[in-house]
Write an enzyme that holds these catalytic residues in place. Structure first.
Site, PDB file in Angstrom:
ATOM      1  N   GLY A  10       5.612  -7.606  65.706  1.00  0.00           N
ATOM      2  CA  GLY A  10       5.566  -7.030  64.357  1.00  0.00           C
ATOM      3  C   GLY A  10       6.873  -7.226  63.599  1.00  0.00           C
ATOM      4  N   LEU A  33      -1.508  -7.828  68.855  1.00  0.00           N
ATOM      5  CA  LEU A  33      -1.636  -8.780  67.737  1.00  0.00           C
ATOM      6  C   LEU A  33      -2.611  -8.296  66.663  1.00  0.00           C
ATOM      7  CD1 LEU A  33      -1.511 -12.198  69.676  1.00  0.00           C
ATOM      8  CD2 LEU A  33       0.378 -10.915  68.651  1.00  0.00           C
ATOM      9  N   ASN A  35      -1.824  -6.642  64.052  1.00  0.00           N
ATOM     10  CA  ASN A  35      -1.225  -6.741  62.716  1.00  0.00           C
ATOM     11  C   ASN A  35      -0.031  -7.701  62.712  1.00  0.00           C
ATOM     12  OD1 ASN A  35      -1.181  -5.899  59.955  1.00  0.00           O
ATOM     13  ND2 ASN A  35       0.620  -4.650  60.383  1.00  0.00           N
ATOM     14  N   SER A 131       9.673   8.130  61.371  1.00  0.00           N
ATOM     15  CA  SER A 131       9.757   7.800  59.949  1.00  0.00           C
ATOM     16  C   SER A 131      10.252   8.995  59.163  1.00  0.00           C
ATOM     17  CB  SER A 131       8.355   7.419  59.477  1.00  0.00           C
ATOM     18  OG  SER A 131       8.306   7.422  58.080  1.00  0.00           O
ATOM     19  N   TYR A 156      -1.196   9.131  58.921  1.00  0.00           N
ATOM     20  CA  TYR A 156      -0.144   8.291  59.522  1.00  0.00           C
ATOM     21  C   TYR A 156       1.109   9.143  59.771  1.00  0.00           C
ATOM     22  CZ  TYR A 156       3.935   5.283  59.663  1.00  0.00           C
ATOM     23  OH  TYR A 156       5.131   4.727  60.019  1.00  0.00           O
ATOM     24  N   LYS A 160       3.096  10.460  63.413  1.00  0.00           N
ATOM     25  CA  LYS A 160       4.515  10.361  63.789  1.00  0.00           C
ATOM     26  C   LYS A 160       5.061  11.734  64.192  1.00  0.00           C
ATOM     27  CE  LYS A 160       5.089   6.001  63.221  1.00  0.00           C
ATOM     28  NZ  LYS A 160       5.319   5.139  64.388  1.00  0.00           N
ATOM     29  N   TYR A 184      13.145   6.201  60.351  1.00  0.00           N
ATOM     30  CA  TYR A 184      13.485   5.126  59.418  1.00  0.00           C
ATOM     31  C   TYR A 184      13.258   5.585  57.984  1.00  0.00           C
ATOM     32  CZ  TYR A 184      12.014   2.255  63.507  1.00  0.00           C
ATOM     33  OH  TYR A 184      11.804   1.702  64.739  1.00  0.00           O
ATOM     34  N   PHE A 185      14.096   5.108  57.098  1.00  0.00           N
ATOM     35  CA  PHE A 185      13.833   5.288  55.672  1.00  0.00           C
ATOM     36  C   PHE A 185      12.990   4.070  55.224  1.00  0.00           C
ATOM     37  CE2 PHE A 185      15.434   9.381  54.404  1.00  0.00           C
ATOM     38  CZ  PHE A 185      15.789   9.821  55.655  1.00  0.00           C
ATOM     39  N   ASN A 205       1.035  -2.996  50.834  1.00  0.00           N
ATOM     40  CA  ASN A 205       1.106  -1.595  50.424  1.00  0.00           C
ATOM     41  C   ASN A 205       2.502  -1.248  49.928  1.00  0.00           C
ATOM     42  OD1 ASN A 205      -1.526  -0.714  51.392  1.00  0.00           O
ATOM     43  ND2 ASN A 205      -0.699  -1.180  53.428  1.00  0.00           N
ATOM     44  N   GLY A 321       0.273  11.260  47.061  1.00  0.00           N
ATOM     45  CA  GLY A 321       1.105  11.465  48.256  1.00  0.00           C
ATOM     46  C   GLY A 321       2.548  11.020  48.097  1.00  0.00           C
TER      47      GLY A 321
HETATM   48  P1  NAD Z   1       4.022  -3.913  62.161  1.00  0.00           P
HETATM   49  O1  NAD Z   1       2.588  -3.632  61.885  1.00  0.00           O
HETATM   50  O2  NAD Z   1       4.589  -5.190  61.650  1.00  0.00           O
HETATM   51  O3  NAD Z   1       4.317  -3.822  63.727  1.00  0.00           O
HETATM   52  C1  NAD Z   1       3.602  -2.962  64.576  1.00  0.00           C
HETATM   53  C2  NAD Z   1       3.046  -3.822  65.696  1.00  0.00           C
HETATM   54  O4  NAD Z   1       2.317  -2.991  66.608  1.00  0.00           O
HETATM   55  C3  NAD Z   1       2.093  -4.900  65.208  1.00  0.00           C
HETATM   56  O5  NAD Z   1       2.547  -6.155  65.698  1.00  0.00           O
HETATM   57  C4  NAD Z   1       0.741  -4.528  65.806  1.00  0.00           C
HETATM   58  O6  NAD Z   1      -0.019  -5.667  66.144  1.00  0.00           O
HETATM   59  C5  NAD Z   1       1.170  -3.717  67.021  1.00  0.00           C
HETATM   60  N1  NAD Z   1       0.205  -2.724  67.483  1.00  0.00           N
HETATM   61  C6  NAD Z   1      -0.443  -1.786  66.744  1.00  0.00           C
HETATM   62  N2  NAD Z   1      -1.231  -1.050  67.544  1.00  0.00           N
HETATM   63  C7  NAD Z   1      -1.072  -1.516  68.807  1.00  0.00           C
HETATM   64  C8  NAD Z   1      -1.618  -1.175  70.062  1.00  0.00           C
HETATM   65  N3  NAD Z   1      -2.512  -0.189  70.166  1.00  0.00           N
HETATM   66  N4  NAD Z   1      -1.230  -1.851  71.159  1.00  0.00           N
HETATM   67  C9  NAD Z   1      -0.338  -2.865  71.056  1.00  0.00           C
HETATM   68  N5  NAD Z   1       0.209  -3.239  69.891  1.00  0.00           N
HETATM   69  C10 NAD Z   1      -0.153  -2.574  68.780  1.00  0.00           C
HETATM   70  O7  NAD Z   1       4.864  -2.671  61.609  1.00  0.00           O
HETATM   71  P2  NAD Z   1       6.443  -2.472  61.515  1.00  0.00           P
HETATM   72  O8  NAD Z   1       6.780  -2.323  60.078  1.00  0.00           O
HETATM   73  O9  NAD Z   1       7.152  -3.476  62.338  1.00  0.00           O
HETATM   74  O10 NAD Z   1       6.574  -1.040  62.173  1.00  0.00           O
HETATM   75  C11 NAD Z   1       6.987  -0.846  63.516  1.00  0.00           C
HETATM   76  C12 NAD Z   1       6.999   0.645  63.802  1.00  0.00           C
HETATM   77  O11 NAD Z   1       7.885   1.291  62.891  1.00  0.00           O
HETATM   78  C13 NAD Z   1       5.633   1.318  63.607  1.00  0.00           C
HETATM   79  O12 NAD Z   1       5.466   2.293  64.617  1.00  0.00           O
HETATM   80  C14 NAD Z   1       5.761   1.960  62.257  1.00  0.00           C
HETATM   81  O13 NAD Z   1       4.926   3.078  62.123  1.00  0.00           O
HETATM   82  C15 NAD Z   1       7.231   2.359  62.250  1.00  0.00           C
HETATM   83  N6  NAD Z   1       7.782   2.528  60.897  1.00  0.00           N
HETATM   84  C16 NAD Z   1       7.683   1.483  60.013  1.00  0.00           C
HETATM   85  C17 NAD Z   1       8.183   1.645  58.719  1.00  0.00           C
HETATM   86  C18 NAD Z   1       8.063   0.537  57.695  1.00  0.00           C
HETATM   87  O14 NAD Z   1       8.217   0.800  56.502  1.00  0.00           O
HETATM   88  N7  NAD Z   1       7.830  -0.706  58.090  1.00  0.00           N
HETATM   89  C19 NAD Z   1       8.788   2.855  58.343  1.00  0.00           C
HETATM   90  C20 NAD Z   1       8.890   3.879  59.294  1.00  0.00           C
HETATM   91  C21 NAD Z   1       8.377   3.704  60.566  1.00  0.00           C
HETATM   92  N1  UDP Z   2       5.741   1.352  44.671  1.00  0.00           N
HETATM   93  C1  UDP Z   2       5.303   0.858  43.455  1.00  0.00           C
HETATM   94  N2  UDP Z   2       4.399  -0.170  43.452  1.00  0.00           N
HETATM   95  C2  UDP Z   2       3.927  -0.753  44.588  1.00  0.00           C
HETATM   96  C3  UDP Z   2       4.386  -0.242  45.839  1.00  0.00           C
HETATM   97  C4  UDP Z   2       5.278   0.814  45.841  1.00  0.00           C
HETATM   98  O1  UDP Z   2       5.707   1.351  42.400  1.00  0.00           O
HETATM   99  O2  UDP Z   2       3.100  -1.675  44.519  1.00  0.00           O
HETATM  100  C5  UDP Z   2       6.731   2.443  44.696  1.00  0.00           C
HETATM  101  C6  UDP Z   2       6.264   3.699  45.405  1.00  0.00           C
HETATM  102  O3  UDP Z   2       5.592   4.547  44.500  1.00  0.00           O
HETATM  103  C7  UDP Z   2       7.600   4.274  45.910  1.00  0.00           C
HETATM  104  C8  UDP Z   2       8.436   3.041  46.205  1.00  0.00           C
HETATM  105  O4  UDP Z   2       7.851   1.979  45.442  1.00  0.00           O
HETATM  106  O5  UDP Z   2       8.238   5.012  44.868  1.00  0.00           O
HETATM  107  C9  UDP Z   2       8.453   2.640  47.674  1.00  0.00           C
HETATM  108  O6  UDP Z   2       7.120   2.557  48.133  1.00  0.00           O
HETATM  109  P1  UDP Z   2       6.753   1.919  49.552  1.00  0.00           P
HETATM  110  O7  UDP Z   2       5.266   1.927  49.659  1.00  0.00           O
HETATM  111  O8  UDP Z   2       7.449   0.614  49.703  1.00  0.00           O
HETATM  112  O9  UDP Z   2       7.428   2.908  50.602  1.00  0.00           O
HETATM  113  P2  UDP Z   2       7.195   4.484  50.862  1.00  0.00           P
HETATM  114  O10 UDP Z   2       8.462   5.138  50.437  1.00  0.00           O
HETATM  115  O11 UDP Z   2       5.995   4.910  50.104  1.00  0.00           O
HETATM  116  O12 UDP Z   2       7.020   4.541  52.334  1.00  0.00           O
END
Ligand code: NAD
Ligand code: UDP
Length: 365
Positions: A10, A33, A35, A131, A156, A160, A184-185, A205, A321
């Site tokens: 990921g 795999l 996502n 998160s 979601y 967490k 994470y922010f 998204n 939200g």
């Molecule tokens: P991502 O979707 O790119 O990576 C997550 C990976 O987990 C994917 O490769 C997916 O295939 C795999 N996966 C999902 N369910 C699975 C399962 N049941 N078994 C095995 N593999 C599985 O997302 P990311 O952005 O890299 O996020 C990684 C982690 O960080 C996640 O737990 C997410 O919730 C957390 N997180 C992400 C963000 C963000 O904005 N990207 C913010 C805060 C927390």
């Molecule tokens: N946002 C936006 N348009 C988009 C996606 C996001 O205006 O197509 C805004 C959203 O309302 C937030 C900021 O961008 O204020 C960050 O959104 P994101 O979904 O990237 O992260 P979040 O903080 O929601 O996890």
């Protein structure tokens, strides 16, 4: 050290694998795999010149996870892995509202099955991807780790929060465990090589992937979700953090757990409790953010500057939200981990753009 990384193909997982390898650690990757693409780890191998054994498996498959965790252990019976970095999970906020059971099943039940497999293999150290969403709508910003967790606005976020609670309870019950909860922010950007990055399936998204796809001509215009928030320019404010800084924070957290002896049984056999609060000391929490908030309009302007492209925008209604402003107080991570984000918004946008420009259709392109 030898690590099992779940969600390794990921977005954040692949960057963390790269940083772990650069820091001299050994990694086995697991992902179902659902996502992501297998290609990301091939590129990590090419970038680092190191091999990353990969197992396609689901974390909910306890038997498969136990087999991976027990495989390759030294003949003397010592553990095969020093720790698990647990990134695997579903993360689409809107989808989680439509399919709550699938999200709880995947994220919460998946983590329980992984913990069970870890226990069976005697691997009791985990770095968990949490998160800032666990803070809900905070009363004030910046947000320190002492801010009480709130009420996330979607399943979601609750998944967490639930996993954090499970991990805290586990650490409190068994002093042999050590767990880092990393909140994470807003992770954005990509590795500076432009070879690995964020590759969302379907309509993005999140803000930066959406802007990137507008810039590369895959989407017409960015919808700004609300310009009537109580923020300086009316658009939402977030703490964007470069994914490479975030990945390095994981390496520091791992080193902290190991070097500080967190999770080693003390003579009394009790889980050490942190002074002044209820969190067990073998389950520390760190915010990973920069401490600086930027509005949607500022993010768009920074991307336009980095890319030299104009991003058409239109103002749309607020997204359900969403909160007005969210940014970290990152002091604790600086003091305890010696970690702080090094990349600013310009570098985040420059690297996001390089990745998108070089891979307009993502890994499949
Ligand atoms: P991502 O979707 O790119 O990576 C997550 C990976 O987990 C994917 O490769 C997916 O295939 C795999 N996966 C999902 N369910 C699975 C399962 N049941 N078994 C095995 N593999 C599985 O997302 P990311 O952005 O890299 O996020 C990684 C982690 O960080 C996640 O737990 C997410 O919730 C957390 N997180 C992400 C963000 C963000 O904005 N990207 C913010 C805060 C927390
Ligand atoms: N946002 C936006 N348009 C988009 C996606 C996001 O205006 O197509 C805004 C959203 O309302 C937030 C900021 O961008 O204020 C960050 O959104 P994101 O979904 O990237 O992260 P979040 O903080 O929601 O996890």
């Amino acid at each position: 050290m030898k690590l099992l990384v779940t969600g390794a193909t990921g977005y954040i997982g692949s960057h963390a694998v790269l940083e772990l390898l650069e820091a001299g650690h050994e990694v086995v990757g697991v992902d179902n795999l659902s996502n992501s693409s297998r290609e990301s780890l091939r590129r990590v191998e090419a970038l680092t010149g190191k091999a990353v054994p990969f197992v396609q498996a689901d974390i909910r498959d306890r038997g498969a996870m136990a087999a991976v965790l027990n495989a390759g252990g030294p003949a003397d019976g010592a553990r095969a892995f020093d720790a698990v970095m647990h990134f695997a999970g579903l993360k689409a906020v809107g989808e989680s509202t439509e399919q709550p059971v699938a999200y709880y099943e995947n994220n919460v039940a998946g983590t329980l099955s992984l913990l069970d497999a870890m226990e069976s293999a005697g691997v009791r150290r985990m770095i968990f991807s949490s998160s800032a969403t666990v803070y809900g709508d905070p009363q004030s910003v910046p947000i320190a780790e002492t801010t009480p967790v709130g009420s996330p606005s979607n399943p979601y976020g609750f998944s967490k929060l639930m996993i954090e609670q499970i991990l805290r309870d586990l650490a409190a019950a068994d002093p042999r465990w050590s767990v880092a909860l990393l909140r994470y922010f807003n992770p954005v950007g990509a590795h500076s090589s432009g070879r690995i990055g964020e590759d969302p399936q379907g309509v993005p998204n999140n803000l930066v992937p959406y802007i990137s796809q507008v810039a590369v001509g895959r989407r017409e215009a960015l919808s700004i979700f609300g310009d009537d928030y109580p923020t300086p320019d009316g658009t939402g404010v977030r703490d964007y953090i470069h994914v490479v800084d975030l990945a390095r924070g994981h390496v520091r957290a791992l080193e902290f757990l190991v070097n500080a002896g967190v999770g080693q049984t003390d003579p009394s056999g009790q889980s050490p409790r942190a002074a002044g609060d209820q969190a067990p000391a073998n389950c520390p929490v760190w915010n990973l953010g920069t401490g600086r908030g930027y509005s949607v309009r500022e993010a768009v302007a920074a991307f336009e500057k980095a890319s030299g492209r104009t991003i058409p925008v239109r103002v749309a209604p607020r997204r359900p939200g969403d909160i007005a402003a969210c940014y970290a107080d990152p002091t604790l991570a600086r003091e305890q981990l010696g970690w702080e984000a090094e990349h600013g918004l310009e570098a985040m946008m420059r690297d996001a753009w390089r990745w998108q420009r070089q891979n307009p259709q993502g890994y499949e392109g």
